[in-house]
Design an enzyme around this catalytic site. Structure first.
Site, PDB file in Angstrom:
ATOM      1  N   VAL A   1      -9.109  -5.291 -10.449  1.00 25.91           N
ATOM      2  CA  VAL A   1      -8.794  -5.060 -11.865  1.00 25.91           C
ATOM      3  C   VAL A   1      -9.670  -5.970 -12.724  1.00 25.91           C
ATOM      4  O   VAL A   1     -10.280  -5.524 -13.713  1.00 25.91           O
ATOM      5  CB  VAL A   1      -7.301  -5.306 -12.155  1.00 25.91           C
ATOM      6  CG1 VAL A   1      -7.038  -5.286 -13.658  1.00 25.91           C
ATOM      7  CG2 VAL A   1      -6.445  -4.263 -11.440  1.00 25.91           C
TER       8      VAL A   1
ATOM      9  N   LYS B   1       2.374  -6.396  -8.183  1.00 25.13           N
ATOM     10  CA  LYS B   1       2.880  -6.108  -6.842  1.00 25.13           C
ATOM     11  C   LYS B   1       4.086  -6.984  -6.538  1.00 25.13           C
ATOM     12  O   LYS B   1       4.124  -8.159  -6.901  1.00 25.13           O
ATOM     13  CB  LYS B   1       1.773  -6.311  -5.813  1.00 25.13           C
ATOM     14  CG  LYS B   1       0.701  -5.254  -5.950  1.00 25.13           C
ATOM     15  CD  LYS B   1      -0.431  -5.464  -4.964  1.00 25.13           C
ATOM     16  CE  LYS B   1      -1.716  -4.983  -5.571  1.00 25.13           C
ATOM     17  NZ  LYS B   1      -2.244  -5.939  -6.576  1.00 25.13           N
TER      18      LYS B   1
ATOM     19  N   LYS C   1     -14.991  -7.502  -1.915  1.00 22.69           N
ATOM     20  CA  LYS C   1     -13.974  -7.343  -2.962  1.00 22.69           C
ATOM     21  C   LYS C   1     -14.453  -8.179  -4.147  1.00 22.69           C
ATOM     22  O   LYS C   1     -14.565  -9.395  -4.038  1.00 22.69           O
ATOM     23  CB  LYS C   1     -12.634  -7.837  -2.413  1.00 22.69           C
ATOM     24  CG  LYS C   1     -11.488  -7.870  -3.407  1.00 22.69           C
ATOM     25  CD  LYS C   1     -10.190  -8.287  -2.708  1.00 22.69           C
ATOM     26  CE  LYS C   1      -9.111  -8.648  -3.706  1.00 22.69           C
ATOM     27  NZ  LYS C   1      -7.875  -9.147  -3.042  1.00 22.69           N
TER      28      LYS C   1
ATOM     29  N   GLU D   1     -10.546   1.390 -10.783  1.00 21.50           N
ATOM     30  CA  GLU D   1     -11.017   0.330  -9.879  1.00 21.50           C
ATOM     31  C   GLU D   1     -11.227   0.901  -8.475  1.00 21.50           C
ATOM     32  O   GLU D   1     -10.774   2.011  -8.158  1.00 21.50           O
ATOM     33  CB  GLU D   1     -10.009  -0.810  -9.832  1.00 21.50           C
ATOM     34  CG  GLU D   1      -8.625  -0.362  -9.389  1.00 21.50           C
ATOM     35  CD  GLU D   1      -8.002  -1.320  -8.402  1.00 21.50           C
ATOM     36  OE1 GLU D   1      -8.739  -1.826  -7.536  1.00 21.50           O
ATOM     37  OE2 GLU D   1      -6.787  -1.536  -8.490  1.00 21.50           O
TER      38      GLU D   1
ATOM     39  N   SER E   1      -3.977 -14.586  -9.376  1.00 19.05           N
ATOM     40  CA  SER E   1      -5.052 -13.603  -9.461  1.00 19.05           C
ATOM     41  C   SER E   1      -5.875 -13.784 -10.731  1.00 19.05           C
ATOM     42  O   SER E   1      -5.335 -13.996 -11.824  1.00 19.05           O
ATOM     43  CB  SER E   1      -4.471 -12.194  -9.450  1.00 19.05           C
ATOM     44  OG  SER E   1      -5.505 -11.245  -9.599  1.00 19.05           O
TER      45      SER E   1
HETATM   46  N1  PSU Z   1      -3.054  -1.909  -6.973  1.00 19.35           N
HETATM   47  C1  PSU Z   1      -2.727  -1.337  -5.793  1.00 19.35           C
HETATM   48  N2  PSU Z   1      -3.384  -1.761  -4.672  1.00 19.35           N
HETATM   49  C2  PSU Z   1      -4.366  -2.721  -4.706  1.00 19.35           C
HETATM   50  C3  PSU Z   1      -4.709  -3.313  -5.975  1.00 19.35           C
HETATM   51  C4  PSU Z   1      -4.017  -2.864  -7.079  1.00 19.35           C
HETATM   52  O1  PSU Z   1      -1.848  -0.468  -5.740  1.00 19.35           O
HETATM   53  O2  PSU Z   1      -4.939  -3.069  -3.672  1.00 19.35           O
HETATM   54  C5  PSU Z   1      -5.792  -4.379  -6.043  1.00 19.35           C
HETATM   55  C6  PSU Z   1      -6.417  -4.480  -7.449  1.00 19.35           C
HETATM   56  O3  PSU Z   1      -7.818  -4.335  -7.306  1.00 19.35           O
HETATM   57  C7  PSU Z   1      -6.069  -5.875  -7.935  1.00 19.35           C
HETATM   58  C8  PSU Z   1      -6.067  -6.618  -6.624  1.00 19.35           C
HETATM   59  O4  PSU Z   1      -6.986  -6.377  -8.874  1.00 19.35           O
HETATM   60  O5  PSU Z   1      -5.327  -5.719  -5.761  1.00 19.35           O
HETATM   61  C9  PSU Z   1      -5.436  -7.994  -6.725  1.00 19.35           C
HETATM   62  O6  PSU Z   1      -5.992  -8.802  -5.740  1.00 19.35           O
HETATM   63  P1  PSU Z   1      -5.753 -10.392  -5.752  1.00 19.35           P
HETATM   64  O7  PSU Z   1      -4.269 -10.552  -5.567  1.00 19.35           O
HETATM   65  O8  PSU Z   1      -6.569 -10.906  -4.575  1.00 19.35           O
HETATM   66  O9  PSU Z   1      -6.264 -10.900  -7.062  1.00 19.35           O
HETATM   67 MN    MN Z   2      -5.667 -14.531  -5.053  1.00 17.29          MN
END
Ligand code: PSU
Ligand code: MN
Length: 309
Positions: A111, A164, A91, A29, A145
């Protein structure tokens, strides 16, 4: 040179040959590079991920949308231009891909966006740092997400260090259960905590080799349309100190709340405040875990290719 099986899709020659010959390919990604890590370590991490995937015997396929073309197998100069903060690359989640193509936009894939594109290009394995999940306070904000729903309908193996730690980890595991997405620890029966090796949550399934992971996914996809999460913890001696982690987490969440960010801006804002608060220590751990995940993904892709699937 790149080949174009469809007008909006460009697959690099290297990736295209590997796929045609049934060799191992790992999708990467780009949101982590463009929005997740600071300059210049972001591009170093991207290059290092490609290097360890090659060392495992697989071909890396970095994915993004560049001027309206869905690119599978991105060269380093193009990635560098995409990551230039002046360019304000978007994004892109799975739902955004068609819009970015039609409006001739630029964007890094999450992802969710990456597995949608990878599956379209017939790539079955991807690596990331931490999967997106259910945010704290999602009862009110509904912020979950799209990585989770994309995984529920896209048969791709995602290697990640759990989700995370800024998220509601227990709620995320419950949603993965409801969505039918298998979750297995790689060499562990504990769910990893991204910056920490153990999130405090246990797992029902543990896989001890890339061959076992490949066999499990190959079996699963006979009867299920979902993706498959392989949870690979950061090395214990590389993880963030527990007290430093908890303090930075509280500060980063408070910072995001004070800024009033919402939607797709939440994760980048929290990660960058985490980095500032830990004096860059969180960035070093983030680098280590992503590179380790890329290596494991490379080995799983090789094992899948050996199974002929
Ligand atoms: N893993 C990391 N750093 C990141 C991400 C993943 O170590 O920044 C990214 C990935 O692209 C994942 C996104 O899909 O964070 C999730 O974003 P959101 O919470 O807005 O869905
Ligand atoms: Mn979100």
């Amino acid at each position: 040179m790149t080949r174009s099986p469809a007008p909006h899709l460009l697959v690099s020659d290297e990736v295209s040959s590997a796929l045609a010959e049934g060799r191992a390919v790992v999708a990467l990604e780009t949101t982590i590079v463009v929005h997740g890590l600071p300059v210049p370590i972001n591009l170093e991490v991207a290059a290092e991920c490609e290097r360890v995937i090659r060392a495992a015997g697989a071909v890396p396929a970095t994915i993004a949308v560049v001027q309206g073309t869905l690119r599978v197998g991105l060269d380093a100069p193009t990635l560098e231009r995409l990551a230039d903060p002046e360019r304000h690359s978007a994004k892109l989640s799975a739902r955004d891909l068609g819009l970015a193509v039609a409006t001739r936009g630029d964007g890094a894939t999450t992802v969710a966006g990456t597995i949608a594109a990878a599956h379209y290009a017939r790539i079955a394995v991807m690596a990331t740092g931490g999967l997106g999940g259910v945010h704290r306070g999602a009862q009110a904000s509904f912020d979950e997400s799209a990585d989770l729903t994309a995984l529920s309908r896209t048969p791709v193996v995602v290697v990640a260090s759990g989700v995370k730690s800024i998220l509601d980890i227990g709620a995320t595991l419950e949603r993965l259960d409801s969505l039918g997405v298998p979750v297995a620890g790689f060499g562990t029966d504990r769910f990893p905590g991204f910056y920490r090796s153990d999130s405090g949550f246990g797992l029902d399934w543990r896989l001890d080799s890339p061959e076992q992971a490949a066999a499990a996914f190959a079996a699963h996809r006979h009867w299920s349309p979902t993706g498959f999460l392989v949870a690979n913890p950061v090395d214990e001696d590389r993880q963030l100190d527990a007290a430093v982690h908890d303090e930075a987490l509280a500060a980063a969440l408070a910072h995001a709340e004070a800024l009033g960010v919402s939607g797709k801006d939440v994760t980048p804002a929290v990660l960058s405040e985490f980095a500032r608060h830990t004096g860059g220590a969180s960035v070093a751990v983030n680098r280590d875990l992503v590179v380790s995940n890329a290596s494991v993904a490379g080995r799983i892709a090789v094992a899948l290719a050996q199974l002929g699937s």
